[in-house]
Enzyme design. Structure first.
Site, mmCIF file in Angstrom:
data_model
loop_
_atom_site.group_PDB
_atom_site.id
_atom_site.type_symbol
_atom_site.label_atom_id
_atom_site.label_comp_id
_atom_site.label_asym_id
_atom_site.label_seq_id
_atom_site.Cartn_x
_atom_site.Cartn_y
_atom_site.Cartn_z
ATOM 1 N N ARG A 1 -34.218 11.278 44.862
ATOM 2 C CA ARG A 1 -34.798 11.293 43.508
ATOM 3 C C ARG A 1 -36.211 10.699 43.462
ATOM 4 O O ARG A 1 -36.653 10.190 42.427
ATOM 5 C CB ARG A 1 -33.870 10.580 42.507
ATOM 6 C CG ARG A 1 -32.483 11.219 42.449
ATOM 7 C CD ARG A 1 -31.679 10.773 41.249
ATOM 8 N NE ARG A 1 -30.390 11.431 41.218
ATOM 9 C CZ ARG A 1 -30.165 12.656 40.747
ATOM 10 N NH1 ARG A 1 -31.167 13.357 40.249
ATOM 11 N NH2 ARG A 1 -28.955 13.180 40.766
ATOM 12 N N LEU A 2 -36.921 10.781 44.567
ATOM 13 C CA LEU A 2 -38.320 10.340 44.611
ATOM 14 C C LEU A 2 -39.208 11.548 44.304
ATOM 15 O O LEU A 2 -40.071 11.933 45.088
ATOM 16 C CB LEU A 2 -38.638 9.747 45.986
ATOM 17 C CG LEU A 2 -37.704 8.623 46.445
ATOM 18 C CD1 LEU A 2 -38.096 8.130 47.835
ATOM 19 C CD2 LEU A 2 -37.741 7.467 45.449
#
Length: 213
Positions: A190-191
């Protein structure tokens, strides 16, 4: 990639990719061309968000039928819920989500009707049965039965069995002129990468900022 994958050597957060773009329309065109090759159904599908008279948000899927530097165009019935809401409050938001590419684009801006000439030209490209359906449908209004709708289609079809079907006076299109673009691309853990373009006045330069995921 799963949560058990090592995060010691993640994909670099800056890699000279789309986050270096300086103009949103060209970037959208590039992403849309890729989506047209990879999406199994309707790469031009977009969620259209409006608000009603009480300020309650309303959203539905529509099909983008064209885009250029002036904005994004779709067509529908003027008396539909979306048409009435846009007449009262001519602002809208769009969302494209291309799951095959793990990308999405959000757009917000002002809305204006397309010209009669534009609406006529697009309507003429529709399949005849879809043209007849546009006449038969009272979009968003209560329908007593499917049979009643089929009867209306049959009546209109008989009327235009020969010759061209003209555009109904209650059917047209709208153009969303963007003031905001946000491009989002999935990253491991989720970067994600996110960039936003903004401009308040058409013709002015776009400002760009990178956003936290």
């Amino acid at each position: 990639m799963t949560d058990t994958t090592s995060i010691k050597h993640p994909t670099p957060l800056t890699s000279g990719d789309f986050t270096g773009a300086e103009e949103p329309f060209a970037l959208f065109a590039e992403w849309f061309a890729e989506a047209a090759k990879s999406e199994p159904n309707d790469p031009n599908a977009m969620a259209l968000a409006t608000v009603d008279a009480d300020g309650l948000p309303d959203v539905r899927m529509v099909l983008m039928k064209g885009f250029d530097a002036d904005g994004f165009v779709f067509y529908s019935h003027i008396a539909s819920a979306k048409g009435r809401e846009l007449a009262a409050n001519p602002k809208a938001a769009l969302l494209f989500h291309w799951k095959s590419l793990r990308r999405q684009v959000r757009i917000r801006g002002q809305v204006t009707p397309v010209s009669d000439a534009e609406a006529d030209a697009y309507f003429a490209t529709r399949p005849k049965q879809a043209q007849i359906g546009a006449w038969a449908s009272k979009q968003s209004q209560p329908l007593e039965s499917r049979f009643a709708f089929e009867q209306a289609i049959a009546r209109i079809g008989a009327k235009y069995v020969i010759g061209e079907v003209p555009r109904p006076p209650g059917w047209s299109g709208w153009r969303i002129t963007p003031q905001r673009f946000e491009f989002w691309h999935d990253r491991p853990f989720r970067l994600h990468d996110r960039i936003e373009f903004r401009r308040e006045i058409k013709g002015h330069a776009w400002s760009k900022v990178r956003l936290y995921p």
